[in-house]
Design a protein around this motif. Structure first.
Motif, PDB file in Angstrom:
ATOM      1  N   UNK A  41       0.834  -1.207   0.000  1.00 14.46           N
ATOM      2  CA  UNK A  41       0.000   0.000   0.000  1.00 14.46           C
ATOM      3  C   UNK A  41       0.863   1.250   0.000  1.00 14.46           C
ATOM      4  N   UNK A  42       0.416   2.254  -0.747  1.00 21.52           N
ATOM      5  CA  UNK A  42       1.107   3.538  -0.733  1.00 21.52           C
ATOM      6  C   UNK A  42       0.157   4.710  -0.502  1.00 21.52           C
ATOM      7  N   UNK A  43      -1.094   4.401  -0.190  1.00 24.51           N
ATOM      8  CA  UNK A  43      -2.072   5.434   0.135  1.00 24.51           C
ATOM      9  C   UNK A  43      -2.839   4.965   1.376  1.00 24.51           C
ATOM     10  N   UNK A  44      -2.815   5.795   2.436  1.00 23.20           N
ATOM     11  CA  UNK A  44      -3.444   5.428   3.702  1.00 23.20           C
ATOM     12  C   UNK A  44      -4.599   6.374   3.990  1.00 23.20           C
ATOM     13  N   UNK A  45      -5.764   5.812   4.268  1.00 21.30           N
ATOM     14  CA  UNK A  45      -6.962   6.597   4.595  1.00 21.30           C
ATOM     15  C   UNK A  45      -7.231   6.452   6.087  1.00 21.30           C
ATOM     16  N   UNK A  46      -7.143   7.573   6.816  1.00 19.31           N
ATOM     17  CA  UNK A  46      -7.306   7.562   8.270  1.00 19.31           C
ATOM     18  C   UNK A  46      -8.686   8.069   8.672  1.00 19.31           C
ATOM     19  N   UNK A  47      -9.092   7.697   9.882  1.00 14.97           N
ATOM     20  CA  UNK A  47     -10.332   8.192  10.500  1.00 14.97           C
ATOM     21  C   UNK A  47     -11.581   7.826   9.697  1.00 14.97           C
ATOM     22  N   UNK A  48     -11.591   6.652   9.100  1.00 16.35           N
ATOM     23  CA  UNK A  48     -12.787   6.189   8.385  1.00 16.35           C
ATOM     24  C   UNK A  48     -13.783   5.675   9.434  1.00 16.35           C
ATOM     25  N   UNK A  49     -14.925   6.347   9.567  1.00 16.20           N
ATOM     26  CA  UNK A  49     -15.920   5.945  10.559  1.00 16.20           C
ATOM     27  C   UNK A  49     -16.582   4.628  10.155  1.00 16.20           C
ATOM     28  N   UNK A  50     -17.132   3.941  11.143  1.00 11.59           N
ATOM     29  CA  UNK A  50     -17.712   2.616  10.905  1.00 11.59           C
ATOM     30  C   UNK A  50     -18.804   2.664   9.828  1.00 11.59           C
ATOM     31  N   UNK A  51     -19.664   3.698   9.895  1.00  4.79           N
ATOM     32  CA  UNK A  51     -20.750   3.792   8.923  1.00  4.79           C
ATOM     33  C   UNK A  51     -20.246   4.197   7.531  1.00  4.79           C
ATOM     34  N   UNK A  52     -18.993   4.659   7.438  1.00  3.37           N
ATOM     35  CA  UNK A  52     -18.441   5.078   6.149  1.00  3.37           C
ATOM     36  C   UNK A  52     -17.620   3.975   5.478  1.00  3.37           C
ATOM     37  N   UNK A  53     -17.241   2.953   6.234  1.00  4.96           N
ATOM     38  CA  UNK A  53     -16.251   1.989   5.763  1.00  4.96           C
ATOM     39  C   UNK A  53     -16.647   1.337   4.438  1.00  4.96           C
ATOM     40  N   UNK A  54     -17.861   0.840   4.363  1.00  5.34           N
ATOM     41  CA  UNK A  54     -18.293   0.137   3.148  1.00  5.34           C
ATOM     42  C   UNK A  54     -18.319   1.081   1.948  1.00  5.34           C
ATOM     43  N   UNK A  55     -18.810   2.312   2.146  1.00  6.28           N
ATOM     44  CA  UNK A  55     -18.867   3.272   1.046  1.00  6.28           C
ATOM     45  C   UNK A  55     -17.478   3.669   0.572  1.00  6.28           C
ATOM     46  N   UNK A  56     -16.547   3.807   1.515  1.00  6.47           N
ATOM     47  CA  UNK A  56     -15.168   4.161   1.142  1.00  6.47           C
ATOM     48  C   UNK A  56     -14.534   3.038   0.328  1.00  6.47           C
ATOM     49  N   UNK A  57     -14.725   1.803   0.772  1.00  2.00           N
ATOM     50  CA  UNK A  57     -14.170   0.669   0.034  1.00  2.00           C
ATOM     51  C   UNK A  57     -14.774   0.572  -1.363  1.00  2.00           C
ATOM     52  N   UNK A  58     -16.061   0.830  -1.466  1.00  2.00           N
ATOM     53  CA  UNK A  58     -16.710   0.795  -2.790  1.00  2.00           C
ATOM     54  C   UNK A  58     -16.171   1.884  -3.697  1.00  2.00           C
ATOM     55  N   UNK A  59     -15.898   3.082  -3.130  1.00  2.00           N
ATOM     56  CA  UNK A  59     -15.343   4.171  -3.921  1.00  2.00           C
ATOM     57  C   UNK A  59     -13.956   3.788  -4.457  1.00  2.00           C
ATOM     58  N   UNK A  60     -13.149   3.116  -3.625  1.00  2.00           N
ATOM     59  CA  UNK A  60     -11.816   2.688  -4.061  1.00  2.00           C
ATOM     60  C   UNK A  60     -11.931   1.643  -5.176  1.00  2.00           C
ATOM     61  N   UNK A  61     -12.824   0.687  -4.986  1.00  2.00           N
ATOM     62  CA  UNK A  61     -13.000  -0.369  -5.988  1.00  2.00           C
ATOM     63  C   UNK A  61     -13.566   0.195  -7.286  1.00  2.00           C
ATOM     64  N   UNK A  62     -14.413   1.226  -7.194  1.00  2.00           N
ATOM     65  CA  UNK A  62     -14.969   1.848  -8.398  1.00  2.00           C
ATOM     66  C   UNK A  62     -13.886   2.526  -9.231  1.00  2.00           C
ATOM     67  N   UNK A  63     -12.792   2.905  -8.581  1.00  2.00           N
ATOM     68  CA  UNK A  63     -11.654   3.495  -9.290  1.00  2.00           C
ATOM     69  C   UNK A  63     -10.690   2.425  -9.797  1.00  2.00           C
TER      70      UNK A  63
END
Length: 841
Positions: free
Chosen positions: A510-532
């Motif tokens: 990994x070369x990009x670290x995402x900090x302070x991802x709240x529990x309710x945001x986790x799935x949406x953040x992962x989906x945004x990464x996968x969409x890219x």
């Protein structure tokens, strides 16, 4: 000044003029050693003075109180009673520039009050520093504004809040070149912090209160009196004087290495002095005997050469000090990224005086033993046709050797300021000297015992020179070997230091670290990464907690115990722990057993890092109770891990097995890998727009910054290593070159007996080849052993020796000795024997 004294000085001057070539090499050893010491010591003093003078401006206040969370009622009451003059909340976050859609990781500082009280906030326009709070604008790092092509009047988005840019921020107390490169500072008015929406659960934030005190107040005594109240909570008090001391400590390791390098350069100079004067005085014994036959006393003959050596030491010390003053002006430029201010260089008389005295003392001390030979030489002994050297009494030798060891120890202790390191360094030097002298002596005995009588004349003659009366085998082997040992040891140590700070990049990690991802945001953040079309390398849950009790003692009870052995940071630290069922590459199990998963009802067995175990005085089996956001959790230390904190991915002091913390309040760290700058920028823009509370760290930028810093560190280390190598080469040239004057008589006699130039060249070549190869090979082997001990015992690093000393130093030094040795007999080869004898006479 009486006539006798004038005569002594005249004799010393006349003899020095006649031997100026040899004495210039002797002086060169002093000059380089003194230059290294003076340059580094002068810079260290300048740095210390600058830190003391600017300690208030560096902090911006007389003292501060910090806390990593919102203060409770009791803590707030204490802070209010002290009446802070200004306050701040700071945190790391992503910001966006609506003008062009750019995003960047920054350090947001929400300020209220007239901070700083000392120093200034440097802005463009300058009035922005005074008006940004009343106008409701933001001060943005000047370099950041250039990178994103924004101007005062444009806007910046911090979380949910958009503010106008009031001005470019050039400097503010509390920032360094390194910190601003990773997270440039953004200053906004304190009252707008809530509107950003960034102060959420799990956010890393710091509440800071600034205080200004009367000039008459003793800040250290005040801090000591306040300490019990501060320690009763989670507060941290910091004064400008403690900041000054801490800054000095931060640069101690760099200074220690530079001091060690300077000491090696000086020690090489001492070797040059001792070996040069040893051979030089041997050549003067006949002249001294003549002086004594003419009525000169022991004291007069001794003083002539003592004045000569002392004069060279004073002149060499003065020249070396002046060169050192010039060299030290380079260090502020080379080390500027480490310093939170510009070092103002001042030139004082003290380093000049120290340099001159050091040159005088080291030249006389290391030349004393051969100088004493002038005292004990007898006219009758020297006028006899023999080659037996005059020997000093054993008591005198031991006294001089003792004085030299005391000098080396005191000087190394003065430079390194560590009794153990100074003792170890002097002991290693003494052992090396003894081993080299012993090997040289055994070589002489071995060649004499097993002399190859059937070999060719030139080889036999070169071997005979190694054990003939008045030979220089021991002196040259020790000088060559000790010089090679110090140079090689410095080179090996340099490699260990640089390897200890290496940063390796791996395309698969990994070369990009995402900090302070709240529990309710986790799935949406992962989906945004996968969409890219990027991978989610891992998602690491984080649970915050504090220690409630250690070994059945409450933390508050330990905090109030003045005799406690537990480190203070452990008692107030907010731990960010995680849970998983396996160890990772950066962790090595040192003690105990790792438990990957627990079943309901099982005792909670945790793993702690070795630094936490040391600070909290924990062993395997010790009980620890954690306060996990209001819930007390009893645990047992099941294992202790060694953690490689250099690896740039999340590491943890407290690690839970799976099956314990899954239902605890938590947030996450998400790791992904991006192939290039464009994709990284696009992903960061999308994430910040959709999730403004998330902090993104692009490790590729961090790698670039760290590598640039390490390049500068490497340059400094290599420069000082090269400086010592040059000193060592000068020493070798002086030692071998001075032996020229003993070889001339033998070579002339061989020429008189019919030997050809080719014979003389071969004889000298074999002898110097043997001396160079023996001294340099033993020196490198001893350096290898010494560096291995340093790597394992001091640096705790695996030692992979560089091949440079073996493929460059060994043949290079051997060849250097050979070339210098052959140049010694050039006069003999180019002239008739009678002309050479007349010239040398």
């Amino acid at each position: 000044m009486n006539q006798n004294t004038i005569w002594l000085f005249k004799m010393a001057w006349r003899d020095a003029k006649a031997s100026r070539v040899r004495l210039l090499l002797f002086m060169a050893s002093i000059i380089l050693g003194i230059a290294a010491v003076v340059s580094i010591q002068l810079f260290s003093h300048n740095l210390t003075d600058n830190i003391k003078l600017q300690s208030k401006a560096l902090m911006g206040a007389d003292y501060t109180i910090d806390i990593k969370q919102a203060p409770n009622t009791q803590e707030q009451a204490l802070i209010d009673s002290l009446q802070p003059d200004a306050k701040e909340v700071n945190f790391v976050s992503m910001v966006a520039f609506p003008k062009n859609g750019g995003t960047k990781l920054v350090k947001v500082r929400g300020l209220e009050g007239d901070f700083p009280f000392y120093g200034t906030i440097d802005t463009a326009p300058s009035v922005a520093a005074d008006t940004y709070q009343s106008s409701g604008g933001a001060l943005v790092d000047a370099t950041l504004m250039l990178q994103f092509n924004v101007q005062p009047g444009d806007s910046i988005k911090v979380g949910n809040l958009t503010l106008p840019i009031a001005g470019a921020l050039k400097a503010i107390p509390g920032s360094t070149a390194i910190s601003t490169s990773v997270a440039p500072p953004i200053v906004i008015p304190y009252q707008f912090l809530e509107a950003t929406g960034l102060l959420q659960f799990g956010s890393r934030k710091e509440y800071q209160y600034f205080f200004k005190t009367p000039e008459t107040l003793d800040i250290d005594k005040f801090a000591e009196a306040l300490k019990p109240k501060i320690d009763s909570g989670n507060l941290d008090l910091d004064t400008h004087t403690s900041t000054s001391r801490r800054l000095g400590k931060r640069y101690e390791n760099v200074g220690n290495f530079l001091n060690l390098t300077a000491f090696i350069a000086l020690l090489l100079g001492c070797i040059g002095i001792a070996s040069s004067v040893h051979i030089y005085i041997k050549e003067k014994l006949a002249a001294i005997a003549v002086l004594k036959c003419l009525g000169a006393s022991r004291l007069q003959s001794f003083l002539i050469f003592l004045i000569q050596i002392a004069g060279i030491g004073i002149i060499g010390g003065l020249i070396g000090s002046l060169i050192g003053i010039g060299i030290q002006t380079l260090f502020p430029y080379l080390l500027k990224d480490f310093l939170p201010f510009t070092v103002e260089i001042s030139i004082a008389a003290q380093p000049l005086i120290i340099g001159v005295l050091l040159g005088l003392f080291m030249s006389v001390l290391f030349a004393l033993l051969p100088l004493l030979r002038t005292w004990y030489v007898s006219p009758l002994e020297v006028l006899r046709v023999n080659e037996r050297a005059t020997n000093e009494p054993l008591k005198v030798k031991l006294l001089v050797y003792g004085a030299i060891l005391v000098f080396l120890f005191l000087f190394s202790y003065g430079l390194l300021d560590n009794l153990k390191y100074a003792s170890a360094f002097v002991l290693a030097t003494l052992v090396t000297f003894s081993v080299l002298a012993g090997i040289a002596w055994l070589s002489i005995k071995g060649i004499k015992r097993f002399f190859p009588s059937r070999w060719s004349f030139t080889v036999r003659q070169s071997l005979l020179n190694l054990f003939r009366p008045n030979n220089q085998t021991v002196v040259l082997v020790v000088a060559i070997g000790l010089g090679t040992f110090l140079i090689s040891n410095l080179y090996f140590t340099k490699d260990i230091l640089l390897a200890k700070t290496e940063v390796e990049q791996n395309a698969d990690t990994a070369n990009l670290i995402l900090l302070d991802v709240q529990t309710e945001q986790r799935e949406a953040v992962e989906n945004r990464i996968k969409a890219s079309e990027l991978p989610v390398v891992s998602t690491i849950p984080i649970v915050t907690m504090r220690m409630h009790s250690i070994n059945n003692r409450l933390v508050n009870e330990i905090r109030q115990d003045s005799t406690r052995k537990v480190n203070g940071w452990v008692l107030s630290h907010e731990f960010r722990a995680t849970y998983r069922d396996s160890l990772i590459d950066s962790e090595i199990l040192k003690e105990g057993i790792w438990t990957p998963r627990l079943n309901p009802g099982d005792p909670i067995v945790i793993s702690v890092s070795d630094n936490l175990a040391e600070s909290a005085k924990l062993n395997v089996g010790d009980p620890v109770v954690f306060n996990v956001q209001g819930v007390l959790m009893k645990t047992i230390v099941g294992s202790i891990r060694e953690v490689d904190w250099r690896q740039m991915h999340p590491n943890f002091t407290v690690l839970f097995p799976a099956g314990v913390l899954e239902k605890a309040p938590q947030f996450s760290v998400v790791l992904t890998a991006v192939p290039n700058d464009n994709i990284s920028a696009e992903l960061q823009r999308n994430l910040v727009a959709e999730f403004p509370n998330i902090t993104v760290i692009d490790l590729r930028q961090v790698f670039t910054i760290v590598e640039d810093i390490l390049d500068k560190v490497s340059w400094v280390i290599n420069f000082m290593a090269f400086f010592s190598i040059i000193t060592g080469i000068i020493v070798l040239i002086g030692s071998v070159r001075t032996s020229k004057y003993q070889r001339i008589k033998e070579s002339v006699l061989l020429r008189t007996l019919g030997a050809k130039n080719a014979h003389i060249l071969k004889i000298s070549a074999f002898e110097y080849l043997f001396l160079g190869a023996l001294g340099s090979s033993v020196g490198i082997l001893l350096a290898l052993i010494s560096s291995l001990c340093l790597a394992l015992l001091l640096f705790n690093e695996p030692f992979v020796p560089s091949l440079i000393p073996f493929v460059v130093f060994l043949p290079g030094i051997t060849l250097l000795v050979l070339v210098i040795g052959l140049s010694n007999i050039r006069t003999v080869l180019n002239s008739s024997p009678l002309a050479v004898l007349r010239k040398e006479a």
